[in-house]
Write a protein that holds these residues in place. Structure first.
Motif, PDB file in Angstrom:
ATOM      1  N   GLY A   1     -28.799 -20.587   6.148  1.00 39.22           N
ATOM      2  CA  GLY A   1     -29.520 -20.491   7.406  1.00 39.22           C
ATOM      3  C   GLY A   1     -30.508 -21.623   7.635  1.00 39.22           C
ATOM      4  N   CYS A   2     -31.571 -21.309   8.379  1.00 43.83           N
ATOM      5  CA  CYS A   2     -32.522 -22.326   8.841  1.00 43.83           C
ATOM      6  C   CYS A   2     -33.289 -23.009   7.719  1.00 43.83           C
ATOM      7  CB  CYS A   2     -33.526 -21.705   9.804  1.00 43.83           C
ATOM      8  SG  CYS A   2     -32.764 -20.849  11.199  1.00 43.83           S
ATOM      9  N   THR A   3     -33.330 -22.408   6.543  1.00 42.54           N
ATOM     10  CA  THR A   3     -34.103 -22.989   5.444  1.00 42.54           C
ATOM     11  C   THR A   3     -33.592 -24.367   5.039  1.00 42.54           C
ATOM     12  OG1 THR A   3     -32.704 -21.842   3.817  1.00 42.54           O
ATOM     13  CG2 THR A   3     -34.734 -20.744   4.505  1.00 42.54           C
TER      14      THR A   3
ATOM     15  N   ILE B   1     -31.407  -6.758  13.472  1.00 46.55           N
ATOM     16  CA  ILE B   1     -31.646  -7.862  12.542  1.00 46.55           C
ATOM     17  C   ILE B   1     -33.038  -7.736  11.943  1.00 46.55           C
ATOM     18  CG2 ILE B   1     -31.905 -10.371  12.396  1.00 46.55           C
ATOM     19  CD1 ILE B   1     -29.799 -10.470  14.721  1.00 46.55           C
ATOM     20  N   ILE B   2     -33.157  -8.014  10.657  1.00 48.45           N
ATOM     21  CA  ILE B   2     -34.438  -7.948   9.970  1.00 48.45           C
ATOM     22  C   ILE B   2     -34.963  -9.366   9.768  1.00 48.45           C
ATOM     23  CG2 ILE B   2     -35.689  -7.109   7.966  1.00 48.45           C
ATOM     24  CD1 ILE B   2     -34.299  -4.955   9.690  1.00 48.45           C
TER      25      ILE B   2
ATOM     26  N   PRO C   1     -28.934 -15.645   7.255  1.00 46.75           N
ATOM     27  CA  PRO C   1     -27.901 -16.370   7.998  1.00 46.75           C
ATOM     28  C   PRO C   1     -27.034 -15.383   8.794  1.00 46.75           C
ATOM     29  CG  PRO C   1     -28.036 -17.184   5.750  1.00 46.75           C
ATOM     30  CD  PRO C   1     -28.892 -15.949   5.816  1.00 46.75           C
ATOM     31  N   LEU C   2     -26.864 -15.645  10.064  1.00 47.35           N
ATOM     32  CA  LEU C   2     -26.140 -14.747  10.972  1.00 47.35           C
ATOM     33  C   LEU C   2     -24.869 -15.400  11.495  1.00 47.35           C
ATOM     34  CD1 LEU C   2     -29.296 -13.672  13.007  1.00 47.35           C
ATOM     35  CD2 LEU C   2     -28.273 -12.427  11.093  1.00 47.35           C
TER      36      LEU C   2
ATOM     37  N   LYS D   1     -13.774 -19.093  18.411  1.00 47.24           N
ATOM     38  CA  LYS D   1     -14.373 -19.452  17.134  1.00 47.24           C
ATOM     39  C   LYS D   1     -15.604 -18.587  16.820  1.00 47.24           C
ATOM     40  CE  LYS D   1     -12.905 -24.303  17.238  1.00 47.24           C
ATOM     41  NZ  LYS D   1     -13.349 -25.713  17.164  1.00 47.24           N
ATOM     42  N   LYS D   2     -16.051 -18.680  15.567  1.00 47.46           N
ATOM     43  CA  LYS D   2     -17.253 -17.997  15.114  1.00 47.46           C
ATOM     44  C   LYS D   2     -18.341 -19.044  14.863  1.00 47.46           C
ATOM     45  CE  LYS D   2     -14.495 -14.448  12.775  1.00 47.46           C
ATOM     46  NZ  LYS D   2     -14.199 -13.812  11.459  1.00 47.46           N
ATOM     47  N   TYR D   3     -19.607 -18.648  15.063  1.00 52.53           N
ATOM     48  CA  TYR D   3     -20.694 -19.604  14.964  1.00 52.53           C
ATOM     49  C   TYR D   3     -21.837 -19.070  14.097  1.00 52.53           C
ATOM     50  CZ  TYR D   3     -18.350 -22.092  18.699  1.00 52.53           C
ATOM     51  OH  TYR D   3     -17.407 -22.779  19.423  1.00 52.53           O
ATOM     52  N   PRO D   4     -22.175 -19.780  13.010  1.00 54.06           N
ATOM     53  CA  PRO D   4     -23.347 -19.381  12.231  1.00 54.06           C
ATOM     54  C   PRO D   4     -24.624 -19.738  12.995  1.00 54.06           C
ATOM     55  CG  PRO D   4     -22.419 -21.413  11.346  1.00 54.06           C
ATOM     56  CD  PRO D   4     -21.468 -20.933  12.411  1.00 54.06           C
ATOM     57  N   PHE D   5     -25.661 -18.909  12.838  1.00 56.41           N
ATOM     58  CA  PHE D   5     -26.942 -19.200  13.477  1.00 56.41           C
ATOM     59  C   PHE D   5     -28.067 -18.490  12.740  1.00 56.41           C
ATOM     60  CE2 PHE D   5     -25.719 -15.213  15.391  1.00 56.41           C
ATOM     61  CZ  PHE D   5     -26.875 -14.586  15.837  1.00 56.41           C
ATOM     62  N   GLY D   6     -29.282 -18.834  13.104  1.00 56.25           N
ATOM     63  CA  GLY D   6     -30.450 -18.208  12.509  1.00 56.25           C
ATOM     64  C   GLY D   6     -31.511 -17.969  13.564  1.00 56.25           C
ATOM     65  N   ILE D   7     -32.393 -17.003  13.295  1.00 51.79           N
ATOM     66  CA  ILE D   7     -33.444 -16.631  14.240  1.00 51.79           C
ATOM     67  C   ILE D   7     -34.792 -16.643  13.529  1.00 51.79           C
ATOM     68  CG2 ILE D   7     -34.386 -14.746  15.645  1.00 51.79           C
ATOM     69  CD1 ILE D   7     -31.536 -13.824  16.167  1.00 51.79           C
ATOM     70  N   ALA D   8     -35.822 -17.120  14.240  1.00 46.87           N
ATOM     71  CA  ALA D   8     -37.197 -17.073  13.731  1.00 46.87           C
ATOM     72  C   ALA D   8     -38.110 -16.520  14.823  1.00 46.87           C
ATOM     73  CB  ALA D   8     -37.668 -18.452  13.307  1.00 46.87           C
ATOM     74  N   ILE D   9     -39.023 -15.636  14.432  1.00 54.24           N
ATOM     75  CA  ILE D   9     -40.003 -15.059  15.342  1.00 54.24           C
ATOM     76  C   ILE D   9     -41.390 -15.520  14.911  1.00 54.24           C
ATOM     77  CG2 ILE D   9     -41.045 -12.916  16.183  1.00 54.24           C
ATOM     78  CD1 ILE D   9     -38.378 -11.522  15.560  1.00 54.24           C
TER      79      ILE D   9
END
Length: 332
Positions: free
Chosen positions: A138-140, A61-62, A326-327, A304-312
């Motif tokens: 995504g998280c935005t 993931i980028i 968005p993942l 089921k499938k689940y949308p998610f987001g990541i922040a570092i």
């Protein structure tokens, strides 16, 4: 002996930096993966080196920088496996500097000074109830920036029907005791910066406590000198004693800015975590029940499938973060 040690450190540092630069170059040439497959295994992995992870497909993931790190990127490797009752995530990313000094107190010039350092962090966001446009943006959609002053930006869903699950791993305030902070985001009509972001039940008595005097001029507590620190570098509430004057301290002495509880409670303690920094890289393993039974958590259904987001966050907080596209999580 000192010369040999210096050369060894230099070799390890150059080696880590070379790997980091190679990883960044490869990431810039790739758009990264947008789907994470969680693979079913018979038993739970004990740590990041467990054989169960060999069955999982790695997603690359980028994470793209925002705020003061805009334009920079961090490549993140992640895997997931699950058992009948639990789900596990493995996150790995290069971080050249291990940041563990958030607001640390240092004795200098006969008085206490607070450092401006922060900590490394990792955030993961899921839907509890459907959040409008989250799957595509995504998280935005949860962070609103109507003001030019980023201190006035606020967290919020778009309506009272929406709710997001926020997992917040912190290198200083949660990782030493083996947890990730479990919280959620709701509608925030007031637009106050933190009014829409809440911590799960149990946080009031177990989250990290500020270690400072009433006038905030220095630390209020220190490690009990009669007790060895259970977690070196961290101050546990049960091992802390009140500081009486400053005559016993010498130039350069350091005291943590937070006191930690080793055992967390209720829904706040859902996400068990083991994070290790080694050779310029963080490796963080999280585990949680598929279904916690708490209304402030996402409940995973393996069909089921689940949308998610990541922040570092690299020695930072607020909006100086590296964010994923968005993942989507799928089970197999």
């Amino acid at each position: 002996m000192k010369k040999t040690f210096f050369i060894l450190v230099l070799v390890l540092t150059v080696g880590s930096l070379t790997l980091y630069n190679a990883s960044i170059a490869a990431a810039k040439a790739s758009k990264g993966d947008l789907v994470l497959i969680s693979k079913k295994v018979k038993s739970a992995p004990a740590d990041a080196g467990s054989s169960q992870w060999n069955k999982a497909k790695e997603a690359k993931i980028i994470a793209v920088g925002a705020g003061n790190v805009e334009g920079n990127i961090i490549p993140l490797k992640t895997k997931s496996v699950y058992t009948k009752d639990e789900i596990f995530f493995l996150f790995q990313w290069y971080d050249y500097n291990k940041s563990m000094d958030k607001n640390e107190w240092k004795f200098k010039g006969g008085k206490w000074n607070k450092t401006k350092a922060n900590e490394d962090r990792l955030g993961v966001v899921w839907e509890i109830n459907r959040v409008d446009k989250f799957a595509n943006k995504g998280c935005t959609v949860l962070c609103h920036n109507e003001s030019k002053n980023d201190k006035e930006w606020y967290y919020s869903t778009s309506s009272s029907r929406e709710k997001a699950d926020l997992w917040h791993w912190k290198a200083v305030r949660s990782n030493p005791v083996g947890y990730t902070e479990d919280g959620f985001v709701i509608d925030n009509p007031s637009k106050e910066p933190e009014a829409g972001r809440k911590r799960d039940a149990g946080s009031k008595t177990t989250k990290a406590k500020n270690n400072r005097t009433k006038d905030k001029s220095g630390p209020a507590y220190m490690q009990d000198p009669s007790k060895p620190a259970t977690i070196p570098g961290s101050l546990l509430v049960a091992q802390a004693v009140e500081i009486k004057g400053s005559s016993t301290f010498k130039e350069g002495d350091e005291i943590p800015a937070y006191m930690l509880y080793p055992v967390w409670k209720d829904s706040f303690a859902d996400i068990k975590t083991k994070g290790i920094w080694k050779d310029g890289q963080w490796t963080v393993m999280m585990s949680r029940k598929l279904k916690t039974g708490h209304d402030d958590d996402v409940q995973f259904n393996t069909r089921k499938k689940y949308p998610f987001g990541i922040a570092i966050f690299d020695n930072s907080g607020d909006h100086d973060s590296y964010n994923s596209e968005p993942l989507k999580l799928q089970f197999k």
